[in-house]
Design an enzyme around this catalytic site. Structure first.
Site, mmCIF file in Angstrom:
data_model
loop_
_atom_site.group_PDB
_atom_site.id
_atom_site.type_symbol
_atom_site.label_atom_id
_atom_site.label_comp_id
_atom_site.label_asym_id
_atom_site.label_seq_id
_atom_site.Cartn_x
_atom_site.Cartn_y
_atom_site.Cartn_z
ATOM 1 N N GLU A 1 12.699 -25.924 139.921
ATOM 2 C CA GLU A 1 13.850 -25.953 138.993
ATOM 3 C C GLU A 1 14.517 -24.582 138.912
ATOM 4 O O GLU A 1 14.599 -23.978 137.842
ATOM 5 C CB GLU A 1 13.367 -26.353 137.590
ATOM 6 N N GLY B 1 17.196 -21.710 138.501
ATOM 7 C CA GLY B 1 18.514 -21.534 137.901
ATOM 8 C C GLY B 1 19.048 -20.184 138.326
ATOM 9 O O GLY B 1 19.959 -20.057 139.136
ATOM 10 N N ARG B 2 18.406 -19.129 137.795
ATOM 11 C CA ARG B 2 18.864 -17.761 138.037
ATOM 12 C C ARG B 2 18.934 -17.418 139.534
ATOM 13 O O ARG B 2 19.892 -16.795 139.979
ATOM 14 C CB ARG B 2 17.888 -16.794 137.347
ATOM 15 N N TYR C 1 18.222 -9.213 125.362
ATOM 16 C CA TYR C 1 16.978 -8.881 126.075
ATOM 17 C C TYR C 1 16.911 -7.430 126.519
ATOM 18 O O TYR C 1 15.986 -7.046 127.236
ATOM 19 C CB TYR C 1 16.830 -9.730 127.338
ATOM 20 N N CYS D 1 32.310 -6.452 116.255
ATOM 21 C CA CYS D 1 31.997 -5.547 115.151
ATOM 22 C C CYS D 1 30.520 -5.471 114.841
ATOM 23 O O CYS D 1 30.085 -5.859 113.756
ATOM 24 C CB CYS D 1 32.802 -5.961 113.928
ATOM 25 N N GLU D 2 29.735 -5.084 115.801
ATOM 26 C CA GLU D 2 28.354 -4.683 115.527
ATOM 27 C C GLU D 2 27.861 -3.800 116.665
ATOM 28 O O GLU D 2 28.355 -3.893 117.788
ATOM 29 C CB GLU D 2 27.430 -5.883 115.289
ATOM 30 N N TYR E 1 23.113 -17.569 133.051
ATOM 31 C CA TYR E 1 22.919 -17.175 131.651
ATOM 32 C C TYR E 1 24.001 -16.187 131.198
ATOM 33 O O TYR E 1 23.769 -15.349 130.339
ATOM 34 C CB TYR E 1 21.506 -16.594 131.433
#
Ligand code: LLP
Length: 413
Positions: A274, A276-277, A317, A343-344, A372
């Site tokens: 499976e 994905g990345r 991450y 704004c953070e 992702y």
């Protein structure tokens, strides 16, 4: 290997200049290379050539219907984790007989939808879920094919947020509980146990943990056989890592070889992967434009038009993504934080990075963002989501238009 490269002093994807895409489609913009996607999918398919196998692209990595349609056309199945992903896969024409449904919290309506389309199998993560699937299948007068997801308690040696095969993680069942689940499945007429499943984590850069998990699964399959449960599928999940920076993960061919060697006597089993990345990650970039530069007493900031809502991996991450100019010029490098307009202070794409002294208006590429990236994006700060483009040779096709302000409020009454 991917098809993004610097030629004649600028960045190209296949036969298209990134600068031209930024002008035509605006920024922030996700750009995918079809040739790279095809190459990466085929690397998995070839790696498993000597075995009965099915490569199920993991929709969560990149669920764009156009990308899924491309995968389906190459013969891929998909790994889904929600009714929404099932919907996308079916819209993309994926063969339901090549769909596996994973995830710890499948809802009744999602189970019904999957049974209605007669997907290949559910990867079941708890006894309660198994009972629910059995009950719904009985109500629908059908049989649910299932694998039980084993938690092999193997350390994948990756970021804790994406480790899934350790005892302390919420995923799967340990072998003792799994034995009970298989016996329950066997005794339930509306359920047919057909496989064993596991997925130990993501962005794995060593083969060891895969092999360790596979060995545990095979030993377990033997024990099941002696309890009268015969399985046909061995789903090893996804997780193969990619090069973001200096990592040297194994290639799909290395993984395929290890699987073939370890399977030895069990070549009757159909192996499911499976990924994905490893298929989509380096097949995509995020194109963004410098808005401003700002020097404070503590830092140099490069403020760009992409933000954590477009690409959350660095904030969530601490992930590293290479950043490069689309049209590089010889300049003295300086240490900068590349930040977005949100704004953070967690809104950064890179911190303490050596980059040439950039100027407003310059276009940058944030590499390795095909997996992702868009799929984890949001509208935080009421920022319409970016557009997505797929490039095939010298052709660029809009795979998803940029969201508008009206899209932001379209569902609000
Ligand atoms: N199968 C299952 C059951 C999974 O949970 C996952 C990923 C995959 C396959 C695909 O794994 P891959 O081949 O892409 O490593 N958002 C994180 C990654 C989360 C992965 C979750 N599960 C990130 O950006 O690194």
């Amino acid at each position: 290997m991917d098809y993004f490269d610097y030629r004649d002093g600028e960045l190209w994807v296949e036969a298209v200049r990134i600068k031209d895409l930024a002008n035509r489609f605006g920024t922030p913009l996700y750009v995918y290379s079809k040739k790279t996607l095809v190459r990466h999918f085929q690397a998995f398919d070839t790696a498993l050539k000597g075995l009965k196998h099915l490569t199920c692209f993991s929709v969560k990595a990149n669920g764009n219907v156009n990308l899924l349609r491309l995968m389906g056309g190459l013969g891929a199945g998909v790994d889904i984790v929600s009714g929404g992903e099932l919907f996308r896969a079916l819209k993309a024409g994926i063969d339901p007989k090549k769909i596996v449904f994973s995830g710890v919290g499948k809802q009744a309506h999602e189970i019904r939808e999957a049974l209605k389309t007669d997907i290949l199998m559910f990867n079941v993560e708890s006894a309660q879920e198994l009972e629910r699937i059995g009950r719904i299948a009985a109500e629908m007068n059908t049989t649910a094919r299932v694998s039980i997801r084993i938690n092999p308690d193997v350390d994948p040696k990756t970021h804790p947020y994406i480790s899934t095969g350790l005892k302390k993680n919420k995923f799967g069942l340990d072998v003792l509980e799994a034995t009970g689940a298989y016996l329950l499945a066997k005794a339930t007429p509306s359920v047919e146990p057909v496989g064993i499943d596991c997925h130990i984590g993501s962005q794995l850069t060593q083969l060891g943990p895969f092999v360790e998990a596979l060995k545990k699964l095979l030993a377990f399959a033997d024990r099941l056989q002696s309890s009268g449960v015969d399985i046909r599928y061995l789903d090893l999940g996804g997780g193969l890592g990619i090069t973001y920076s200096e990592e040297t993960p194994p290639l799909p061919a290395d993984l395929g070889r290890s699987i073939a060697e370890t399977l030895a006597e069990r070549k009757d089993l159909t192996v499911i992967l499976e990924p994905g990345r490893a298929i989509a990650g380096n097949a995509g970039i995020l194109v963004t434009q410098v808005l401003y530069t700002k020097k404070t007493s503590a830092k140099n900031f490069v403020i760009v038009d992409a933000a954590m809502n477009d690409l959350v991996r660095p904030s969530l991450y601490g992930a590293f993504h290479r950043i490069g100019e689309v049209t590089p010029r010889e300049r003295k490098p300086i240490l900068v934080d590349v930040v977005g307009p949100i704004c953070e202070s967690s809104d950064f794409l890179a911190q303490d990075r050596l980059l040439p002294a950039l100027e407003p208006g310059e276009v940058l590429a944030v590499f390795s963002t095909g997996a992702y990236g868009f799929s984890m994006s949001s509208q935080y700060n009421s920022r319409p989501r970016a557009a997505e483009v797929i490039v095939d040779g010298d052709q660029a096709t809009l795979a998803r238009r940029r969201e508008t302000y009206n899209d932001l409020i379209a569902l609000e009454s």
